[in-house]
Structures are given as C-alpha cells and as structure tokens.
Design a protein around this motif. Structure first.
Motif, PDB file in Angstrom:
ATOM      1  N   LEU A 192       0.826  -1.204   0.000  1.00 59.39           N
ATOM      2  CA  LEU A 192       0.000   0.000   0.000  1.00 59.39           C
ATOM      3  C   LEU A 192       0.862   1.255   0.000  1.00 59.39           C
ATOM      4  O   LEU A 192       0.632   2.193  -0.794  1.00 59.39           O
ATOM      5  CB  LEU A 192      -0.913  -0.013   1.230  1.00 59.39           C
ATOM      6  N   GLN A 246       2.856   1.464  -3.481  1.00 62.92           N
ATOM      7  CA  GLN A 246       2.031   1.761  -4.654  1.00 62.92           C
ATOM      8  C   GLN A 246       1.431   3.164  -4.574  1.00 62.92           C
ATOM      9  O   GLN A 246       1.378   3.874  -5.586  1.00 62.92           O
ATOM     10  CB  GLN A 246       0.909   0.713  -4.780  1.00 62.92           C
ATOM     11  N   VAL A 247       1.007   3.581  -3.393  1.00 67.07           N
ATOM     12  CA  VAL A 247       0.483   4.938  -3.235  1.00 67.07           C
ATOM     13  C   VAL A 247       1.612   5.956  -3.394  1.00 67.07           C
ATOM     14  O   VAL A 247       1.446   7.011  -4.022  1.00 67.07           O
ATOM     15  CB  VAL A 247      -0.206   5.107  -1.856  1.00 67.07           C
ATOM     16  N   LEU A 249       2.524   7.098  -6.874  1.00 70.53           N
ATOM     17  CA  LEU A 249       1.616   8.054  -7.515  1.00 70.53           C
ATOM     18  C   LEU A 249       2.058   9.493  -7.312  1.00 70.53           C
ATOM     19  O   LEU A 249       1.667  10.387  -8.076  1.00 70.53           O
ATOM     20  CB  LEU A 249       0.194   7.879  -6.955  1.00 70.53           C
TER      21      LEU A 249
END
Length: 685
Positions: A676, A679-680, A683
C-alpha cells in the motif's frame, strides 16, 4: 533449638510497585527485572540467603492486589502459598500507601500461616511528614511489623530475625482492638480475641455454620475459617474442590460485603496508626492532572517517546564513532595478521567479510540500543509507564481490550519475548490471544539498527522523523488489527482497568543499572551467538553455488533463492534478490537484516559513513530509492517475528496452529501495508 542446616522457606508477596522484587534482590543478589507497573513479574523467582545459622529459601511471587483467582498472577501466588511448604510469608507493603496495601495483608493473615509485614519505602513516609505507629500496628494486626527500605538496604537483618522467630507461631500475637464484644454480639466465642478481621454478626453466623459443615465433611482441612469465607464469596476454585450443601444459608455471593467490611477495618487501622496523613505530598496529583488528562495524556506520551528517540539518535550517534574506529582497526589488523601467517583466502574472507562484518556491524549500534533502554528504564522506574496504560484505557476499551493490554505492547518497544509473556496478566483468554497477535507489531530494539541505517542513508535530513514514524505505524497497525478483531468478536466483554498509579519518584540507579545491563547483555549475547552463526551461514550461501565456491555472488545459492522469490515482492518495491535474502535471514533475529546487508554488499562496517555511502550507491544502481527504503523499513517492522518470539508464542498459547496463524497473519499484514505504501507513494513520486 534450630539445627545449623535448617532451611526456612519464605515467600515474598505484595502489591505491584511495593518494592518487593527490589527487597528480594537485596537478599539474593539476583538480577531480576524491577518494573514500575503491574504484570511484569509473572513467574515465581527463587533465591537463597544465609543469616546466622539458618539457610533461607526465598521465593519472589508475582505482584498482586488480592488472593482472588482472577488473574494468572493471583492464581500462581495463591496456589503456591496454599500447596507448597511455605514456613513464613513476608508481606511487603508500600508504607507510603498503607491503606491500599493492607487489604492483601488481611487476606494473608486469614490464611492462617505465619505472616511478617515488611513496611517498605519508610523513607518516603518521612519525606511526606507522615508517621506510622509501629507499636500500635502490630497490636491491631497480631503479626510482626518491620520497617525496611529496599532502596537504602536498611532493616534487612531485623526482618529475617523476625521471620526466624515467627515461623513456628501457630496463632496470632495478642490482639488489642479496643472492642467490647460482650455487649455487641451474641456469638458464643469472642471473635475479637481470636481473629484480626471480624465481620458483621450475620456474616460471622454464616461463617460458623459453614465451618461446622466443613469440619464434618473434610476433617483434615487446614484453616476452616478461610475456606468458609471463600465459600461465602462463592470462590470457584474452593467451591469446586470442597463441595458442600449451602443453599439453605448462602443465597448469593457475599464477596462485596466482605471486601467492604475489610476496608472498614482498614480505615480503623489507618486512623489509629497513621499520623499526619493529611500532610501527604500532592506533587503526584498535580502532575497527573496534566499527564493523565483525557485530552493531553496521549499527545504528552507521544512527545515523550519522540524525545526518547531523539536522545537515542543524537547521543547514540555521537558515541558510535568510537566503535567504528575500533571495528575498522580490528578488521584491518585481522586481515593483515591472517595474511601474514599464510591463511587461505577463503578462510580470511569468512572471518573478515563474514563474521567480523556481520557481528561487528551490529555492535556499532550498541550506543543507540544503550540510550534507548536507559530512557525506557528511567520512564519505568519514575512511575510514568503505568500512566500510559491509564491514558490508553478508553482507546483500548473501544478495541475490545483493557488498558492493561497496552502494558505488553509497551514492553514490545524493548523486546517481544517478555512482552508476550506479560500478556499473562490479562484475565480474559481472548484478550491474551489478541494481545499476543498484535504485540509483535511494536518496534522492538532489534529493529532499531534497520531504521538507523536506512533512514540515515535515504532520509539524512529527516532520519529521526522517519524512525519515529515506524513506532507510530506499529502502534496504528496494532490498533487497527485489534479493532478489526473486535468487530468480528460476537461475544464482546466489558473491560475495566484496575491499575495502580504509583507515586512519581526519582529513579533508582541500581534498578536502572540492573535493567539496562540485562538488556545490553542480551544484545551482546545475541551478537555472539545467533548473529555469529547467521553471519557464517549467510557468507556460505553467498560464496558457494552448485559448482563450489564462486567469485560472482550472483551465481551463489543465496542468489538462486533470492531470485526465485523476488517476483513475489515486486508489489512492495523489494524485488531485489539481495533484499529478499536479508529478509529471510532476519527471521532468526531482526538485527541480522543489517549484518546480512553488509555481507551482501561487501561492506566491512555498514554503520560507518563510508559503509552507508557504499551500500547506498550499490542500491541506487539497481533503482532502489527512498520509497523502496521506506517500504523496506515498514516490512521489517511488521513481518514475521524473530525465532525467539515465535517460540514464546508457541509456549504461551500451547498451540502450533495459533502460532503458525500468527506468523502467517503478520507476514500478510506486512506485505499488505508495504504494498500500500509503495504503490500509493509511486503516484506522488
């Protein structure tokens, strides 16, 4: 006359934080942990002491508030006193909190065994301007009362003299309660000259009837009165062991009535024996108005822990330079000496690049570990840590746990093994299991080297903040997991916290020294055993492959294992085979993640400026950046606990099924949270 080889069995018992274990240490010299909150001493400790012509076998029982059988400590202590050959009970009481401590004293006296009351912390009583009437108190209790100070080691020989003198006393000393019983009771015998604690007429009537029935059915029973009282309290253990028909006289539990009447008598004792009670210092109350405030309590706790980590970094880093210089000299000298005597290059590589690089790299973190434990010991011994459990009670209650469950979690900042053992203090078995499951999410000291290395390499300007975030993430994950478990718990129980908030005091240097030395010794022991052998194993699997010894590490057994598993770690940003190998090695002990990285990247001292620069460059060449580093730290924070913790979970739960579930669950949580974050983070970066 006593024989010269006579052994007197003495049990030390008392409320948590009364100084019982410190007093035990004074006699035996045992290096036991002395913590300033309940629930740490969960097993009896034994030692010996010789005084004049007698040998004493001393047993330190867990700190308890009563002899009921609700918590594991109470069950262990009561069972030992009732079933073992205890000659004398030393009831250690905090003289500065006499009113609270006397409740256990009255229960011990009712057992019918010789009891000596040791009034500890008399120096605090004097500091507050209070006085205890040492002559009147034993008159009202019917037992010897000896003032002692575990801190100053005063009164120790007098206490043992009283034990030797009192061990054969089958009855209480002369009681002087100043009651005229003849005009106020209809009983056929004079209770006030036979018993310290005398109850109301209706309860005494029932005690007499129950006693008579017990005498008929169990003539060999010891202490009929105590068992009769327990029958009236509907004590599960006693009523199951000695079933008798009582439906005609006992319609309900009289436990609350008996408790209240005990406290009525305690108040009478306090009024007669404690002088200048109103002069008690209010410093603790003033501080607690701030530190335990419903709004300010949690932010203050977080600020204090931030200060602890600040000291760990600043002072620890300033000291580690000495270790770095020594390690560099030792590594170079060893390589030169082995080369000069014609040692094979393989053996030189094993010793220098494997053992010294692995073990030595971990030892450079010793200053940081020392400062961390010193700060935690200071907080424990000052009386602050129990406030944390009190502050967290409302939060933990919403998670389906008592604030008492936060105590093992706090211990997890030091080491998960004693933290999981401390879960024994929880009454509800479900609470224990949930606490055992979430406690390894705390950042134990073994994870600190990982945070130090990667935060300083990739976040040099914010290393302290990044490290602190690991401790906060561990807490938040533990809270979230507990909340989820509570959501699925169909049989929710109400939790209430009963915990002592001891007086704030200046930390005892001896207690802190014992605590810190024990932790440092464990760290050094681990470096000399687990990390030593792990470093050898890591060196072997990285320097040998299917065709023997290899010069290219990518052809080794370790590389084959790492490359096979690395695709699984791609979502977490940890798909470098060297990282995977280090994580696998870290299951033995979390410090090994760091020592393995040193071996994997061929760095002699990974904690030095040059070492971190070298490893940072090696990682950067593979595309490993700050986001990967943060994901790695989070994964190490949450993934599989060390081998010692896994063994402790098995021992405490008595279930391999639960142990395997806990390991797999924590691995799954680590994978999910790291994925989490990575991957976040991609961004935005």
């Amino acid at each position: 006359m006593s024989s010269s080889n006579e052994i007197i069995n003495v049990a030390f018992i008392g409320n948590p934080n009364c100084g019982k274990t410190s007093l035990f240490n004074d006699y035996t010299g045992a290096k036991l942990k002395v913590a300033n909150w309940p629930g740490v001493t969960v097993e009896k400790k034994e030692g010996s002491y010789k005084f004049r012509d007698k040998e004493y076998k001393l047993v330190d029982l867990p700190g308890i508030y009563s002899l009921t059988s609700y918590t594991m400590e109470e069950k262990l202590s009561r069972q030992y006193i009732l079933e073992d050959e205890v000659d004398v009970i030393i009831d250690v009481a905090d003289a500065s909190s006499l009113e609270r401590n006397l409740y256990l004293t009255l229960q011990l006296i009712e057992l019918g065994k010789p009891v000596v009351l040791a009034l500890n912390m008399m120096d605090i009583v004097e500091e507050r301007g209070m006085e205890i009437d040492i002559h009147r108190l034993p008159e009202m209790l019917g037992i010897p009362v000896i003032p002692v100070s575990a801190r100053k080691k005063t009164g120790l020989e007098v206490l043992m003299h009283a034990v030797a003198h009192h061990k054969n006393k089958s009855s209480l000393e002369k009681l002087e309660h100043h009651h005229d019983e003849s005009s106020s009771t209809k009983h056929k015998h004079n209770h006030h000259y036979e018993c310290v604690m005398v109850y109301s007429d209706d309860i005494e009537d029932m005690i007499d009837v129950v006693t008579e029935r017990l005498q008929v059915k169990y003539p060999d029973m010891i202490n009929f009165r105590w068992h009769a009282i327990k029958m009236l309290e509907m004590d599960d253990e006693i009523t199951e062991r000695y079933p008798i028909g009582l439906a005609d006289i006992v319609s309900r539990s009289y436990e609350l009535d008996i408790i209240n009447q005990k406290y009525d008598f305690i108040e009478e004792v306090i009024q007669e024996c404690l002088v200048n009670k109103d002069k008690k210092a209010h410093v603790t109350d003033i501080i607690d108005a701030i530190f335990t405030n419903r709004i300010l309590g949690l932010p203050i706790f977080l600020a204090i822990m931030a200060l602890v980590f600040f000291l760990t970094f600043t002072i620890g880093d300033s000291l580690k330079g000495v270790f770095e210089i020594f390690l560099k000299w030792f590594s170079g000298s060893t390589r030169g000496f082995l080369g000069s005597v014609g040692t094979n290059e393989v053996l030189i590589s094993l010793v220098v690049d494997g053992i010294i690089a692995g073990v030595g790299g971990i030892l450079t973190f010793l200053p940081n570990i020392f400062i961390l434990f010193l700060a935690l010991a200071f907080l424990e011994d000052s009386g602050y840590m129990s406030r944390v459990a009190y502050v967290m009670d409302s939060i933990m209650g919403k998670l389906g746990l008592s604030g008492r469950a936060f105590i093992p979690m706090m211990l997890g900042f030091g080491c998960s093994v004693p933290a999981i053992m401390a879960s024994r203090s929880l009454e509800d078995p479900k609470d224990r299991m949930k606490t055992i499951l979430v406690t390894p999410f705390m950042s134990c000291s073994a994870k600190l080297p990982i945070y130090v290395i990667f935060s300083q390499m990739f976040f040099p300007k914010h290393a302290l903040l990044v490290t602190y975030s690991m401790y906060l993430i561990g807490l938040m994950v533990a809270v979230m997991v507990a909340l989820i478990l509570n959501t699925f718990d169909k049989k929710k129980s109400l939790h209430s916290l009963l915990i002592e908030l001891p007086e704030y005091k200046a930390p005892n240097a001896r207690s802190i020294a014992i605590y810190v030395w024990g932790k440092v010794k464990d760290y050094l022991s681990k470096a000399g055993t687990t990390i030593f052998f792990a470093s050898i194993i890591i060196w072997v699997i990285l320097n040998f492959g299917t065709h023997g010894m290899v010069t290219d590490m990518s052809q080794s057994f370790g590389a084959s294992i790492g490359k096979a598993l690395s695709p699984i770690f791609a979502p977490t940003g940890l798909n470098q085979w060297k990282i995977v190998v280090a994580l696998i090695a870290g299951i033995a002990a979390k410090e090994i993640v760091v020592s393995s990285m040193g071996i994997l990247y061929g760095i002699g001292n990974i904690n030095s400026v040059a070492g971190m620069a070298g490893m940072s460059a090696g990682l950067a060449a593979t595309g490993f950046g700050a986001l990967n580093a943060y994901s790695l730290m989070v994964f190490c924070l949450l993934y599989v606990p060390c081998a010692a913790t896994i063994a402790t979970i098995k021992r405490e739960t008595h279930s391999w099924k639960w142990t395997i579930f806990a390991v797999c669950f924590q691995l799954g949580v680590a994978y999910f949270v790291s994925t989490l974050i990575y991957q976040v983070g991609k961004l935005f970066l």
